[in-house]
Design a protein around this motif. Structure first.
Motif, PDB file in Angstrom:
ATOM      1  N   LEU A   1       0.807  -0.955   0.011  1.00 49.07           N
ATOM      2  CA  LEU A   1       0.021  -0.078   0.157  1.00 49.07           C
ATOM      3  C   LEU A   1       0.778   1.084  -0.251  1.00 49.07           C
ATOM      4  CD1 LEU A   1      -2.785  -0.764   2.623  1.00 49.07           C
ATOM      5  CD2 LEU A   1      -2.898  -1.124  -0.083  1.00 49.07           C
ATOM      6  N   THR A   2       0.312   2.290  -0.565  1.00 49.14           N
ATOM      7  CA  THR A   2       0.847   3.618  -0.310  1.00 49.14           C
ATOM      8  C   THR A   2       0.421   4.351   1.052  1.00 49.14           C
ATOM      9  OG1 THR A   2      -1.094   4.807  -1.254  1.00 49.14           O
ATOM     10  CG2 THR A   2       0.846   4.161  -2.819  1.00 49.14           C
ATOM     11  N   GLY A   3       1.057   5.392   1.418  1.00 43.33           N
ATOM     12  CA  GLY A   3       0.965   6.096   2.620  1.00 43.33           C
ATOM     13  C   GLY A   3      -0.633   6.363   2.812  1.00 43.33           C
ATOM     14  N   GLU A   4      -0.977   6.995   1.763  1.00 38.22           N
ATOM     15  CA  GLU A   4      -2.332   7.408   1.669  1.00 38.22           C
ATOM     16  C   GLU A   4      -3.389   6.296   1.820  1.00 38.22           C
ATOM     17  OE1 GLU A   4      -0.081   7.973  -0.509  1.00 38.22           O
ATOM     18  OE2 GLU A   4       0.098  10.061  -0.844  1.00 38.22           O
ATOM     19  N   LEU A   5      -3.212   5.222   0.985  1.00 33.54           N
ATOM     20  CA  LEU A   5      -4.111   4.054   1.301  1.00 33.54           C
ATOM     21  C   LEU A   5      -4.436   3.463   2.646  1.00 33.54           C
ATOM     22  CD1 LEU A   5      -3.598   2.386  -2.111  1.00 33.54           C
ATOM     23  CD2 LEU A   5      -5.787   3.708  -1.104  1.00 33.54           C
ATOM     24  N   ASN A   6      -2.864   3.540   3.220  1.00 31.46           N
ATOM     25  CA  ASN A   6      -2.830   2.702   4.764  1.00 31.46           C
ATOM     26  C   ASN A   6      -3.066   3.796   5.745  1.00 31.46           C
ATOM     27  OD1 ASN A   6      -1.998   0.372   5.856  1.00 31.46           O
ATOM     28  ND2 ASN A   6      -0.550   1.631   6.921  1.00 31.46           N
ATOM     29  N   ALA A   7      -3.277   4.802   5.652  1.00 36.99           N
ATOM     30  CA  ALA A   7      -3.741   5.559   6.808  1.00 36.99           C
ATOM     31  C   ALA A   7      -5.235   5.606   7.127  1.00 36.99           C
ATOM     32  CB  ALA A   7      -3.316   7.136   6.540  1.00 36.99           C
ATOM     33  N   ASP A   8      -5.419   5.522   8.124  1.00 32.12           N
ATOM     34  CA  ASP A   8      -6.904   5.214   8.765  1.00 32.12           C
ATOM     35  C   ASP A   8      -7.178   6.536   9.184  1.00 32.12           C
ATOM     36  OD1 ASP A   8      -6.724   2.344   8.361  1.00 32.12           O
ATOM     37  OD2 ASP A   8      -6.033   2.158  10.168  1.00 32.12           O
ATOM     38  N   GLU A   9      -7.957   7.370   8.155  1.00 34.61           N
ATOM     39  CA  GLU A   9      -8.155   8.844   8.608  1.00 34.61           C
ATOM     40  C   GLU A   9      -9.172   8.858   9.818  1.00 34.61           C
ATOM     41  OE1 GLU A   9      -8.354  11.551   4.848  1.00 34.61           O
ATOM     42  OE2 GLU A   9      -9.497  10.065   4.173  1.00 34.61           O
ATOM     43  N   ILE A  10      -9.072  10.008  10.460  1.00 31.83           N
ATOM     44  CA  ILE A  10      -9.598   9.965  11.749  1.00 31.83           C
ATOM     45  C   ILE A  10     -10.797  11.353  11.547  1.00 31.83           C
ATOM     46  CG2 ILE A  10      -9.410  10.518  14.324  1.00 31.83           C
ATOM     47  CD1 ILE A  10      -6.352   9.940  13.825  1.00 31.83           C
ATOM     48  N   PHE A  11     -12.052  10.961  12.207  1.00 36.20           N
ATOM     49  CA  PHE A  11     -13.022  12.096  12.327  1.00 36.20           C
ATOM     50  C   PHE A  11     -13.711  12.033  13.588  1.00 36.20           C
ATOM     51  CE2 PHE A  11     -14.771   8.419  10.359  1.00 36.20           C
ATOM     52  CZ  PHE A  11     -16.127   8.324  10.785  1.00 36.20           C
ATOM     53  N   MET A  12     -14.394  12.569  13.947  1.00 37.91           N
ATOM     54  CA  MET A  12     -15.391  12.588  15.219  1.00 37.91           C
ATOM     55  C   MET A  12     -16.644  11.919  14.998  1.00 37.91           C
ATOM     56  SD  MET A  12     -13.534  13.565  17.728  1.00 37.91           S
ATOM     57  CE  MET A  12     -14.462  13.743  19.213  1.00 37.91           C
ATOM     58  N   GLY A  13     -16.750  10.777  15.795  1.00 35.87           N
ATOM     59  CA  GLY A  13     -18.128   9.994  15.310  1.00 35.87           C
ATOM     60  C   GLY A  13     -19.101  10.515  16.152  1.00 35.87           C
ATOM     61  N   ASN A  14     -20.335  10.094  15.881  1.00 39.30           N
ATOM     62  CA  ASN A  14     -21.636  10.487  16.569  1.00 39.30           C
ATOM     63  C   ASN A  14     -21.674  10.339  18.117  1.00 39.30           C
ATOM     64  OD1 ASN A  14     -22.522  11.032  14.032  1.00 39.30           O
ATOM     65  ND2 ASN A  14     -23.473   8.985  13.683  1.00 39.30           N
ATOM     66  N   ASP A  15     -20.822   9.442  18.671  1.00 38.94           N
ATOM     67  CA  ASP A  15     -20.885   9.569  20.134  1.00 38.94           C
ATOM     68  C   ASP A  15     -19.811  10.548  20.600  1.00 38.94           C
ATOM     69  OD1 ASP A  15     -18.739   8.269  19.156  1.00 38.94           O
ATOM     70  OD2 ASP A  15     -18.879   6.318  20.373  1.00 38.94           O
ATOM     71  N   GLY A  16     -19.334  11.404  20.021  1.00 42.31           N
ATOM     72  CA  GLY A  16     -18.251  12.222  20.359  1.00 42.31           C
ATOM     73  C   GLY A  16     -17.016  11.780  20.562  1.00 42.31           C
ATOM     74  N   GLN A  17     -16.789  10.519  20.389  1.00 43.40           N
ATOM     75  CA  GLN A  17     -15.629   9.981  20.392  1.00 43.40           C
ATOM     76  C   GLN A  17     -14.683   9.707  19.039  1.00 43.40           C
ATOM     77  OE1 GLN A  17     -13.841   8.999  23.206  1.00 43.40           O
ATOM     78  NE2 GLN A  17     -15.724  10.066  24.049  1.00 43.40           N
ATOM     79  N   PRO A  18     -13.518   9.598  18.906  1.00 42.24           N
ATOM     80  CA  PRO A  18     -12.724   9.424  17.624  1.00 42.24           C
ATOM     81  C   PRO A  18     -13.177   8.270  17.016  1.00 42.24           C
ATOM     82  CG  PRO A  18     -11.209   9.732  19.384  1.00 42.24           C
ATOM     83  CD  PRO A  18     -12.580   9.465  19.978  1.00 42.24           C
ATOM     84  N   ALA A  19     -13.623   8.390  15.550  1.00 48.24           N
ATOM     85  CA  ALA A  19     -13.639   7.262  14.711  1.00 48.24           C
ATOM     86  C   ALA A  19     -12.789   7.288  13.526  1.00 48.24           C
ATOM     87  CB  ALA A  19     -14.998   7.424  14.333  1.00 48.24           C
TER      88      ALA A  19
END
Ligand SMILES: Cc1cc2nc3c(=O)[nH]c(=O)nc-3n(C[C@H](O)[C@H](O)[C@H](O)COP(=O)(O)O)c2cc1C
Length: 370
Positions: free
Chosen positions: A257-275
């Motif tokens: 994989l490339t770094g772009e594909l392998n990085a699991d992007e992070i966002f804020m989930g509906n429960d207010g926790q990182p997703a």
């Protein structure tokens, strides 16, 4: 040999041979107050038990577990717990004609070279009978986990048998308990049955890949560097007989994989926790759990005991041939599924206890600071 234990705080020592009177696990460090009965452990042993269908060895072991110590009125006391399983179907005579020969692919030759003793009765300590002890310890670990992280769910399943992989698009958790292979894909279960039947009748065998997923493991367990959760998981899985490869998350495929594909992007989930948008990390970053599913895969080699003649040598160094008769699994991967689950349970519990000891509750809070 003083290498029969694993775990840091939840410490498991297994003992016994395949053809001795009994085997078992001594568990030290199980917290007090965990409700435990033999039945709670038995359900997992029944899953590993031989002779349940035509695809596993026809040894008929009851694999009945007894709890000899460490409990009072159905709860653990915090003292060592002795779990014992009697061997009831040894039949040593099945092995008589291979007494002086080393079975290719087995541990006979290395055990003999190291210890100078040849326990020809089915491999003794190297026999997969030993894995019953781990499954018993894992059953106890599952109950202890409930007291600390009640939502944790540990499930194992086969994802490949020989060259045949599951179709990930057809993945169905409910299928796992519906077929003899613990496979989450109904079509694969049908196809594999035909495939393995052919192999079994010809006296051959095949390898497999097993995946173990732990869901709802809280973020924060594990530690950097030498205490990495992935280090302990890899060691635990690799210690299972016949395992020749272990990977976590993307594993070996991460190399493609490339770094772009392998990085699991992070966002804020509906429960207010990182997703995360994906789980290439297998739920572990820097040795510490992310809160995503923890995903471990291991490959087991094909059963070495096959009915085809193989070349080998005797103890006195003569070249000869061997056919391994007796009762064997055509695909050890099937019975390795509950063993992998047990190892996952022991490691997760061990790290929950370590986390409780050092940190208690996670100290880093993500979200609006008060
Ligand atoms: C659940 C389970 C069942 C097994 N059953 C067999 C079997 O019936 N015949 C066999 O040759 N090996 C069997 N094995 C594998 C051997 O125990 C193993 O290959 C042997 O100890 C040599 O160790 P190694 O393969 O880890 O190097 C089994 C392994 C597991 C995990």
């Amino acid at each position: 040999m003083s290498m029969n234990s694993f775990g840091h705080l939840f410490r498991v020592t297994t003992w016994g041979e395949s053809h001795g009177p009994a085997l078992g696990a001594t568990v030290d460090g199980c917290p007090p107050g965990v409700e435990i009965t033999p039945e709670m452990i038995q359900q997992w042993l029944d899953k590993r038990k031989p002779g349940q269908n035509k695809y596993t060895t026809q040894r008929r072991e009851a694999d009945e577990v007894k709890i000899l110590s460490g409990t009072f009125e159905g709860v653990t006391t915090g003292t060592p717990i002795q779990l014992m399983i009697e061997n009831t179907d040894q039949r040593s005579k099945d092995y008589g004609d291979i007494k002086d020969k080393f079975r290719p692919g087995h541990a006979d030759i290395t055990y003999f070279q190291k210890y100078g003793i040849r326990d020809y009765r089915g491999g003794g300590r190297s026999s997969a009978r030993e894995t019953a002890s781990r499954v018993a310890a894992g059953g106890l670990a599952r109950e202890a986990i409930k007291a600390i992280a009640p939502n944790v769910q540990i499930t194992g399943y086969m994802v490949q048998m020989g060259p045949h992989k599951i179709n990930r698009d057809a993945f169905d958790w409910d299928q796992i308990e519906q077929n003899p292979f613990w496979v989450p894909d109904a079509q694969a279960a049908t196809d594999w049955a035909t495939y393995l039947d052919g192999l079994r009748k010809s006296g051959s065998s095949v390898g497999a890949i097993i995946e173990i997923t732990a869901r709802n493991v809280p973020a924060g367990i594990g530690a950097p560097v030498y205490g990495k959760l992935d280090t302990d998981l890899a060691a635990a899985m690799m210690s299972i007989n016949a395992v020749k490869g272990v990977e976590i998350g993307e594993g070996m495929s991460a190399a493609m994989l490339t770094g772009e594909l392998n990085a699991d992007e992070i966002f804020m989930g509906n429960d207010g926790q990182p997703a995360y948008t994906s789980n290439h990390s297998g739920g572990i970053l820097g040795g510490i759990s992310t809160g995503q599913d923890i995903v471990v895969r291991f490959a087991v080699k094909p059963t070495s005991s096959i009915l085809t003649t193989r070349k080998t040598i005797t103890k006195s160094g003569e070249e000869t041939e061997i056919i391994t008769k007796g009762r064997h699994d055509p695909c050890v991967g099937i019975r390795a599924v509950p063993v992998g689950e047990a190892m996952m349970a022991c490691v997760i519990l061990d790290h929950l206890l370590l986390h409780r000891g050092q940190i208690g509750q996670n100290r880093g809070v993500i979200g609006p600071q008060s």
